[in-house]
Design a protein around this motif. Structure first.
Motif, mmCIF file in Angstrom:
data_model
loop_
_atom_site.group_PDB
_atom_site.id
_atom_site.type_symbol
_atom_site.label_atom_id
_atom_site.label_comp_id
_atom_site.label_asym_id
_atom_site.label_seq_id
_atom_site.Cartn_x
_atom_site.Cartn_y
_atom_site.Cartn_z
ATOM 1 N N GLU A 1 -5.788 1.398 14.150
ATOM 2 C CA GLU A 1 -5.807 0.163 13.373
ATOM 3 C C GLU A 1 -4.408 -0.415 13.329
ATOM 4 O O GLU A 1 -3.461 0.279 12.954
ATOM 5 C CB GLU A 1 -6.282 0.428 11.937
ATOM 6 N N ASP B 1 -2.939 -5.793 9.321
ATOM 7 C CA ASP B 1 -2.595 -5.638 7.909
ATOM 8 C C ASP B 1 -3.634 -6.266 6.992
ATOM 9 O O ASP B 1 -3.488 -6.242 5.768
ATOM 10 C CB ASP B 1 -1.220 -6.248 7.621
ATOM 11 N N ASP B 2 -4.682 -6.827 7.568
ATOM 12 C CA ASP B 2 -5.755 -7.417 6.783
ATOM 13 C C ASP B 2 -7.003 -7.496 7.653
ATOM 14 O O ASP B 2 -6.907 -7.755 8.854
ATOM 15 C CB ASP B 2 -5.376 -8.814 6.304
ATOM 16 N N ARG C 1 -3.545 4.414 10.990
ATOM 17 C CA ARG C 1 -3.348 3.056 10.495
ATOM 18 C C ARG C 1 -1.863 2.735 10.577
ATOM 19 O O ARG C 1 -1.050 3.310 9.855
ATOM 20 C CB ARG C 1 -3.827 2.940 9.046
ATOM 21 N N VAL D 1 0.901 0.338 9.651
ATOM 22 C CA VAL D 1 0.968 -0.625 8.550
ATOM 23 C C VAL D 1 2.379 -1.156 8.331
ATOM 24 O O VAL D 1 3.366 -0.489 8.619
ATOM 25 C CB VAL D 1 0.454 0.006 7.234
ATOM 26 N N MET E 1 3.059 -2.822 1.753
ATOM 27 C CA MET E 1 1.682 -3.036 2.195
ATOM 28 C C MET E 1 1.112 -4.338 1.650
ATOM 29 O O MET E 1 1.419 -4.738 0.525
ATOM 30 C CB MET E 1 0.788 -1.898 1.693
ATOM 31 N N ILE F 1 -4.385 -3.561 2.530
ATOM 32 C CA ILE F 1 -4.033 -2.199 2.958
ATOM 33 C C ILE F 1 -3.836 -1.299 1.736
ATOM 34 O O ILE F 1 -4.193 -0.115 1.770
ATOM 35 C CB ILE F 1 -2.796 -2.208 3.885
ATOM 36 N N GLU G 1 -7.292 -0.292 0.952
ATOM 37 C CA GLU G 1 -7.731 0.738 1.903
ATOM 38 C C GLU G 1 -7.134 2.096 1.537
ATOM 39 O O GLU G 1 -7.816 3.112 1.576
ATOM 40 C CB GLU G 1 -7.317 0.388 3.337
ATOM 41 N N HIS G 2 -5.854 2.102 1.207
ATOM 42 C CA HIS G 2 -5.195 3.356 0.839
ATOM 43 C C HIS G 2 -5.877 3.981 -0.381
ATOM 44 O O HIS G 2 -6.109 5.190 -0.432
ATOM 45 C CB HIS G 2 -3.703 3.130 0.580
ATOM 46 N N TRP H 1 -1.221 7.646 8.409
ATOM 47 C CA TRP H 1 -0.550 6.361 8.220
ATOM 48 C C TRP H 1 0.756 6.358 9.000
ATOM 49 O O TRP H 1 1.468 7.360 9.034
ATOM 50 C CB TRP H 1 -0.259 6.146 6.736
#
Length: 174
Positions: A24, A27-28, A73, A75, A79, A83, A86-87, A102
């Motif tokens: 991934e 960032d969105d 991910r 990132v 963030m 994100i 997501e975290h 990450w």
């Protein structure tokens, strides 16, 4: 270019046996079924996790039959709100058996190059890529399937490189 839907891509998990890896890079993500839970979380409410249920069920089915599902991910720090959300939800993925790491962009090895124009992708058993395509607003258009072994090998090499430097979810402090 022919694209398959997210549902069709998820059917690939039954076809492959050993490993599924997701890179991934965004960032969105503008995923329609996440809109309401995300807005609720942003406003300080308790997040409704029901939108994750189909994915969690798929992960459990795959890992019970011995398949690994991994994700890195990449990132930007600080963030984005998405994100961060997501975290906050990642423990649910991990409880189902997914292994998530990450990698802050500033920690990427200097030699890192992203194939496929820097698109996200799933790699299945080092044989098939499902490359994500998004519209200009970040909405998922679908996935392009790629079997070209040179492209697959480049993505597998990048996976191996990033996996070793990415930070396990339980150790990552954004």
């Amino acid at each position: 270019m022919e694209l398959i839907s997210s549902a069709e891509r998820n059917l690939l998990f039954a076809r492959y046996k050993r490993d599924a890896f997701h890179l991934e890079l965004r960032d969105d993500y503008s995923v329609p079924d996440e809109g309401t839970p995300f807005r609720h979380w942003l406003s300080g409410g308790v997040s409704d996790h029901s939108h994750l249920a189909p994915w969690i069920q798929l992960v459990r089915q795959c890992t019970r039959r011995g398949m690994t599902i991994r994700r890195v991910r990449v990132v930007t720090e600080p963030m984005t709100p998405y994100i961060q959300w997501e975290h906050a939800l990642t423990a649910l993925n991990e409880e189902a058996g997914e292994d998530i790491r990450w990698l802050p962009r500033h920690l990427l090895p200097q030699t890192t190059t992203f194939p496929l124009d820097g698109r996200d992708w799933w790699l299945f058993d080092d044989q098939l890529l499902a490359v994500g395509h998004f519209d200009t607003d970040g909405r998922v258009l679908g996935s392009q399937l790629i079997l070209d072994q040179d492209v697959v090998a480049a993505c597998a090499a990048l996976r191996d490189q990033l996996w070793t430097v990415a930070i396990p979810h339980t150790s990552y402090e954004p």
